[in-house]
Design a protein around this motif. Structure first.
Motif, PDB file in Angstrom:
ATOM      1  N   ASP A 128      55.644   3.406  55.222  1.00  0.00           N
ATOM      2  CA  ASP A 128      56.397   2.174  55.428  1.00  0.00           C
ATOM      3  C   ASP A 128      55.883   0.982  54.718  1.00  0.00           C
ATOM      4  OD1 ASP A 128      58.313   3.037  57.254  1.00  0.00           O
ATOM      5  OD2 ASP A 128      57.444   2.689  58.983  1.00  0.00           O
ATOM      6  N   LEU A 177      55.447  -2.561  54.330  1.00  0.00           N
ATOM      7  CA  LEU A 177      55.601  -3.807  55.617  1.00  0.00           C
ATOM      8  C   LEU A 177      55.477  -5.136  54.920  1.00  0.00           C
ATOM      9  CD1 LEU A 177      53.129  -2.417  58.468  1.00  0.00           C
ATOM     10  CD2 LEU A 177      55.646  -2.024  57.952  1.00  0.00           C
ATOM     11  N   ASP A 205      54.823 -10.259  57.711  1.00  0.00           N
ATOM     12  CA  ASP A 205      55.200 -10.375  59.078  1.00  0.00           C
ATOM     13  C   ASP A 205      55.108  -9.246  60.115  1.00  0.00           C
ATOM     14  OD1 ASP A 205      57.723  -9.588  58.323  1.00  0.00           O
ATOM     15  OD2 ASP A 205      58.571 -11.464  59.147  1.00  0.00           O
ATOM     16  N   GLN A 206      55.012  -8.078  59.366  1.00  0.00           N
ATOM     17  CA  GLN A 206      55.031  -6.695  59.752  1.00  0.00           C
ATOM     18  C   GLN A 206      56.030  -6.118  59.903  1.00  0.00           C
ATOM     19  OE1 GLN A 206      51.867  -4.938  60.309  1.00  0.00           O
ATOM     20  NE2 GLN A 206      51.143  -6.901  58.963  1.00  0.00           N
ATOM     21  N   HIS A 207      57.417  -6.779  59.550  1.00  0.00           N
ATOM     22  CA  HIS A 207      58.700  -5.929  59.624  1.00  0.00           C
ATOM     23  C   HIS A 207      58.763  -5.223  58.623  1.00  0.00           C
ATOM     24  CE1 HIS A 207      60.436  -8.616  56.647  1.00  0.00           C
ATOM     25  NE2 HIS A 207      61.157  -7.646  56.394  1.00  0.00           N
ATOM     26  N   VAL A 208      59.427  -3.847  58.551  1.00  0.00           N
ATOM     27  CA  VAL A 208      59.681  -2.835  57.939  1.00  0.00           C
ATOM     28  C   VAL A 208      60.565  -3.250  56.695  1.00  0.00           C
ATOM     29  CG1 VAL A 208      60.295  -0.290  57.315  1.00  0.00           C
ATOM     30  CG2 VAL A 208      59.071  -1.012  59.571  1.00  0.00           C
ATOM     31  N   ILE A 209      60.187  -3.110  55.431  1.00  0.00           N
ATOM     32  CA  ILE A 209      60.907  -3.595  54.308  1.00  0.00           C
ATOM     33  C   ILE A 209      61.762  -2.498  54.000  1.00  0.00           C
ATOM     34  CG2 ILE A 209      60.968  -4.236  51.839  1.00  0.00           C
ATOM     35  CD1 ILE A 209      58.595  -6.071  52.318  1.00  0.00           C
ATOM     36  N   ARG A 222      61.529   2.327  54.168  1.00  0.00           N
ATOM     37  CA  ARG A 222      60.931   3.656  54.530  1.00  0.00           C
ATOM     38  C   ARG A 222      60.882   4.279  52.943  1.00  0.00           C
ATOM     39  NH1 ARG A 222      60.044   7.135  58.580  1.00  0.00           N
ATOM     40  NH2 ARG A 222      59.490   5.297  59.597  1.00  0.00           N
ATOM     41  N   ASN A 241      52.389  -7.453  50.356  1.00  0.00           N
ATOM     42  CA  ASN A 241      52.976  -6.493  51.320  1.00  0.00           C
ATOM     43  C   ASN A 241      51.769  -5.408  51.677  1.00  0.00           C
ATOM     44  OD1 ASN A 241      55.489  -7.725  51.308  1.00  0.00           O
ATOM     45  ND2 ASN A 241      56.106  -6.533  49.667  1.00  0.00           N
ATOM     46  N   PHE A 286      64.446   2.026  59.477  1.00  0.00           N
ATOM     47  CA  PHE A 286      63.524   2.323  58.298  1.00  0.00           C
ATOM     48  C   PHE A 286      64.312   2.901  57.253  1.00  0.00           C
ATOM     49  CE2 PHE A 286      60.900   4.131  61.819  1.00  0.00           C
ATOM     50  CZ  PHE A 286      60.299   2.818  62.384  1.00  0.00           C
TER      51      PHE A 286
END
Length: 663
Positions: free
Chosen positions: A63, A65, A68-72, A74, A94, A536
């Motif tokens: 993943d 990230l 801010d830790q959100h998944v850009i 998969r 990232n 994802f």
């Protein structure tokens, strides 16, 4: 860790844009690549050591990230990351999270820069990718390909090419611009000239038409000092095209009517004729000639000054075979049976035409032109048997024919717009017309509409007041069924009939479509349709049963873009039905920003190409025409498809916030 050299080369052949490199460049970069086994324990240290760089996933799952830790995204095998920092020079922010241990190939910043310097295709790929651009990377986006002995997918040669030369076998003359074909200066006359002077001028210059200009236009008097030819236009910024006079006009409006040859040309000319611009393509000219059943088109520059005339003879000279000849054959039929026989050639021809053109949107426009021609011939045949129409009317194309994005599997969507005040006997004549034409189109290979949206249905055969009353009901009481109809009926185009009647209808419909309450309900319906991207950014099947893994790219891709663009065009009061033309007219407005406008256009073109290629590949089988298996796509095409769906999803959210108050 140094990977096995031949294994890397084989992998790069199926990994865009490395497949664009020549063999020497690919061998060089294969020697430069380092491989790293990545797990949750070494991932951070590894990327600190090799940053910035271009990274290629060889195996495993990861993943990407944001801070801010959100998944850009998969990341899976063949996916690339890390290039934004290489292109922009900004620090890497990232992070990578390991989902499944795997191997990542690393291309150093130095090697990446050298490849950019030595391969324009390689550089352009990453520039486009950085801007989330979809097109221009391959000439054929879809290729199911074949599977090699080791299980890798091998794409066809067509899909591994970035561009095709104009001299290649796939080049089609209809893609030429009109300006490239028109070499002769326009033959012109002022409106004060006589019919006799026009006939003499056409004889002297061996042409079948003459352009009629305003009072400040060229006068056909030779100027020996300048060597000017009579009737040829000396460019003037104040010239304006008022009409054209053709040899047919001379026969039908002058000789047959017994008019004096000394009257002025404006008494017999065609006023405000259809025109094209030199920057448009021959396909545009062919489409316009077919729609209006005309044989001469004045050509203008971007300042609306005449630069020449293009005729159907010019088109036949450039395109010696199918499109013009096929339409010409359809226009010459004398019976319904002959029309049906000519129509049988269309599917086989369209497959060869689609395989050789670069711009696959031309396929939809050509199919619409062919359907228009068949419709007009059926109307003519009906009038021969039942007499001329007893009142003013228009035959209207809705849906894909109206938008000119038909495919071979498209069914009929049409209707009749009638003048007000018709009696029962006159309405009965139009009922017969609707039934005759729709059944004829069905016999010609254009299937009947399952939803009965056809002129053979009394509900789609209305007077002007009747149609406007129906649209008013839809926009004031937008039930789910009404909203469904609106997505078809707001995309309309006149195929045959009274232009003024249609123009009045279209302008009034555009006014009704601007209501905020109606647009809000339309937006909420559109946002409720989910893009087939799951958690994802993984593909999510849209079908049921044994086809549950397939994705319907018409319903959940192309149609969604049509819906999004339609909402913005309704708010803007636009009357054109074509999606790309709507985006063109919206460009520069404050309704849809430039980035979203361009992204939607590119996503629409990509998905249209993908759908067409899929249909060509499975034609003649019982496989779904609009649903495909993402696992059969090349790596690049899967990546492009995900990008297209993300663009749609983001623009859906914009529509929901702007119109539907959905947040």
């Amino acid at each position: 860790m140094q990977p096995e050299f031949t294994d890397v080369q084989r992998f790069l052949l199926d990994c865009p844009p490395f497949d664009e490199l020549d063999s020497e460049q690919r061998q060089w970069v294969a020697q430069q690549i380092k491989a790293a086994y990545v797990n949750e324990h070494n991932v951070d240290a590894l990327f600190k050591q090799h940053s910035p760089a271009l990274y290629i996933v060889r195996s495993g799952g990861f993943d990407l990230l944001a801070p801010d830790q959100h998944v850009i995204e998969r990341l899976e095998s063949h996916d690339l990351f890390g290039y934004p920092s290489l292109l922009s020079g900004r620090p890497v922010v990232n992070k990578l999270k390991v989902i499944e241990d795997g191997i990542i190939y690393i291309v150093s910043a130095g090697a990446f820069d050298k490849l950019r310097q030595n391969s324009r295709a390689f550089e352009q790929y990453f520039i486009r990718a950085h801007g989330q651009r979809l097109l221009g990377e391959v000439s054929r986006p879809y290729s199911a390909g074949s599977t090699t002995a080791n299980g890798d997918t091998q794409r066809s040669a067509d899909s591994a090419r970035t561009a095709v030369s104009d001299k290649s076998p796939s080049f089609d003359a209809l893609e030429l611009t009109i300006g490239e074909v028109v070499s002769r200066k326009p033959v012109t006359l002022p409106m004060s000239a006589t019919i006799r002077e026009a006939a003499q001028l056409m004889r002297d210059h061996k042409v079948s038409s003459v352009m009629i200009l305003g009072a400040s236009g060229a006068v056909p008097v030779p100027n020996p000092e300048e060597g000017a030819e009579p009737g040829l236009h000396p460019t003037s910024p104040s010239q304006k095209l008022f009409g054209i006079l053709t040899d047919r006009d001379l026969r039908n409006r002058v000789i047959a009517a017994g008019l004096s040859y000394d009257i002025q040309v404006n008494a017999a000319m065609t006023q405000a004729p259809a025109t094209v611009y030199g920057r448009q393509t021959l396909m545009d000219a062919l489409t316009l000639m077919t729609q209006h059943n005309i044989h001469h088109l004045p050509v203008l520059d971007d300042n609306d000054q005449p630069i020449g005339m293009i005729t159907n003879t010019d088109l036949m000279r450039q395109q010696r075979s199918e499109p013009v000849m096929l339409i010409s054959a359809i226009n010459k039929v004398e019976t319904r049976e002959q029309l049906i026989e000519e129509a049988k050639q269309i599917p086989a021809y369209m497959q060869t035409f689609a395989a050789r053109v670069h711009d696959t949107t031309m396929v939809g426009r050509l199919l619409a032109s062919l359907t228009d021609s068949m419709t007009r011939q059926l109307i003519r045949l009906y009038e021969q048997e039942h007499g001329v129409a007893p009142g003013t009317y228009c035959w209207i194309a809705f849906g894909s024919q109206g938008r000119e994005d038909q495919v071979l599997s498209s069914d009929q969507d049409n209707g009749l717009l009638l003048g007000n005040g018709l009696n029962e006997q006159q309405l009965e004549w139009f009922k017969g017309l609707g039934e005759y034409v729709c059944s004829g189109l069905n016999e010609c290979g254009i299937p009947l509409c399952p939803g009965d949206i056809m002129a053979s249905n009394a509900d789609c055969r209305r007077t002007l007041d009747g149609w406007l009353e129906r649209f008013q009901t839809w926009t004031e009481s937008p039930t789910p069924k009404a909203l469904m109809y609106c997505q078809i009926f707001f995309d309309s185009r006149m195929v045959h009939g009274n232009k003024r009647l249609y123009q009045r209808y279209r302008e009034e419909v555009a006014k009704l479509g601007k209501k905020d309450f109606f647009l809000g309900n339309l937006a909420r319906l559109q946002v409720s349709v989910q893009v087939p991207l799951g958690l994802f950014n993984r593909f999510r099947g849209t079908e049921s049963g044994k086809d549950s893994d397939l994705i319907n790219i018409k319903r959940y891709g192309i149609a969604l873009i049509n819906d999004i663009v339609r909402i913005y065009s309704l708010q803007a009061g636009l009357t054109v039905p074509q999606t790309l033309q709507r985006l063109e007219q919206l460009r520069g407005s404050n309704l849809l920003n430039r980035k979203d406008n361009q992204s939607l256009a590119e996503a629409w073109q990509f998905l249209t190409q993908l759908r067409l290629q899929h249909q060509l590949d499975i034609w003649g089988t019982d496989k779904p025409k609009n649903a495909l298996d993402p696992d059969e796509l090349s790596t690049l095409t899967r990546r492009q498809l995900k990008t297209a769906f993300r663009i749609i999803k983001e623009c859906q959210q914009g529509v929901g916030l702007k119109f539907g108050r959905v947040g």
